[in-house]
Write a protein that holds these residues in place. Structure first.
Motif, PDB file in Angstrom:
ATOM      1  N   ILE A  50      -2.237 119.788 -58.636  1.00  0.00           N
ATOM      2  CA  ILE A  50      -3.367 120.635 -58.221  1.00  0.00           C
ATOM      3  C   ILE A  50      -4.433 120.751 -59.305  1.00  0.00           C
ATOM      4  O   ILE A  50      -5.601 120.988 -58.996  1.00  0.00           O
ATOM      5  N   LEU A  51      -4.043 120.593 -60.551  1.00  0.00           N
ATOM      6  CA  LEU A  51      -4.982 120.646 -61.671  1.00  0.00           C
ATOM      7  C   LEU A  51      -4.748 119.411 -62.544  1.00  0.00           C
ATOM      8  O   LEU A  51      -4.005 119.463 -63.522  1.00  0.00           O
ATOM      9  N   PRO A  52      -5.361 118.282 -62.180  1.00  0.00           N
ATOM     10  CA  PRO A  52      -5.100 117.028 -62.897  1.00  0.00           C
ATOM     11  C   PRO A  52      -5.452 117.134 -64.378  1.00  0.00           C
ATOM     12  O   PRO A  52      -6.314 117.928 -64.774  1.00  0.00           O
ATOM     13  N   PRO A  53      -4.780 116.308 -65.197  1.00  0.00           N
ATOM     14  CA  PRO A  53      -5.076 116.338 -66.637  1.00  0.00           C
ATOM     15  C   PRO A  53      -6.487 115.835 -66.921  1.00  0.00           C
ATOM     16  O   PRO A  53      -7.048 115.048 -66.156  1.00  0.00           O
ATOM     17  N   LYS A  54      -7.048 116.326 -68.018  1.00  0.00           N
ATOM     18  CA  LYS A  54      -8.372 115.875 -68.463  1.00  0.00           C
ATOM     19  C   LYS A  54      -8.185 114.658 -69.358  1.00  0.00           C
ATOM     20  O   LYS A  54      -7.283 114.628 -70.191  1.00  0.00           O
ATOM     21  N   LYS A  55      -9.053 113.665 -69.172  1.00  0.00           N
ATOM     22  CA  LYS A  55      -9.050 112.491 -70.046  1.00  0.00           C
ATOM     23  C   LYS A  55     -10.143 112.705 -71.073  1.00  0.00           C
ATOM     24  O   LYS A  55     -11.292 112.978 -70.728  1.00  0.00           O
ATOM     25  N   ILE A  56      -9.794 112.600 -72.341  1.00  0.00           N
ATOM     26  CA  ILE A  56     -10.730 112.855 -73.430  1.00  0.00           C
ATOM     27  C   ILE A  56     -10.781 111.625 -74.324  1.00  0.00           C
ATOM     28  O   ILE A  56      -9.745 111.072 -74.693  1.00  0.00           O
ATOM     29  N   VAL A  57     -11.995 111.184 -74.649  1.00  0.00           N
ATOM     30  CA  VAL A  57     -12.170 110.062 -75.576  1.00  0.00           C
ATOM     31  C   VAL A  57     -12.885 110.601 -76.807  1.00  0.00           C
ATOM     32  O   VAL A  57     -13.993 111.134 -76.716  1.00  0.00           O
TER      33      VAL A  57
END
Length: 185
Positions: A50-57
């Protein structure tokens, strides 16, 4: 939403890889993770769905940041309220009327409340999430209906303007004909 603080609580960043010179992913080797009990795993899986992970670069490194599975305390609710008010001011949300910024912030706040409740009881969190989704469907339906009504109204106004122009042209022709008939007499 770059460099904007989220109202949803996230855990620590986990590095999953890096980018090479051609921006291709170089994955990190998999490490043995600690055993997770099945109940906690289903909670984590549900929260991730329901709250997908954030992708951070950052600096050529790629991280994922998953929502926190930590239980909430009373102070967290007060903190959430204060963060909501602060973000409303920082992002310039309108106090009244339709405001997409305020809508986004309330959605984030609702997501955080769902996260907190889900940690306490998965079934309650699931029910709240279903209510949130239904609410979004209803809002989107009314937005589309509103846009359709606006488009219909504009078409009607344009049709009436065209009719007015034709009537004005007809009136002008009749006036010219009346003047010509008056001259002939």
């Amino acid at each position: 939403m770059n460099n904007v603080q989220s109202l949803v609580s996230y855990g620590d960043k986990i590095q999953i890889g890096a980018l090479d010179m051609d921006n291709n992913l170089i994955p990190m080797p998999k490490f043995e993770t600690e055993e997770v009990d099945p109940e906690n795993q289903s909670l984590k899986s549900f929260l991730d769905s329901i709250l997908p992970p954030k992708k951070i670069v950052e600096n050529g490194l790629i991280f994922y940041q998953f929502v926190s599975c930590d239980s909430a305390i009373v102070n967290d609710v007060v903190k959430l309220n204060n963060e909501l008010e602060a973000q409303m001011k920082i992002r310039g949300a309108k106090e009244k009327g339709i405001c997409p910024i305020r809508e986004q912030l309330y959605n984030e706040c609702f997501d955080e409340i769902i996260r907190q409740i889900t940690i306490g009881c998965l079934q309650r969190g699931d029910l709240l999430n279903r209510i949130k989704l239904e609410m979004h469907y209803e809002i989107n339906y009314y937005k589309k209906l509103y846009e359709s009504l606006i488009a219909f109204s504009l078409r009607k106004v344009l049709q009436e303007k065209k009719k007015m122009i034709k009537l004005q042209q007809k009136e002008q022709e009749l006036i010219e004909n009346a003047e010509l008939e008056a001259r002939e007499i």
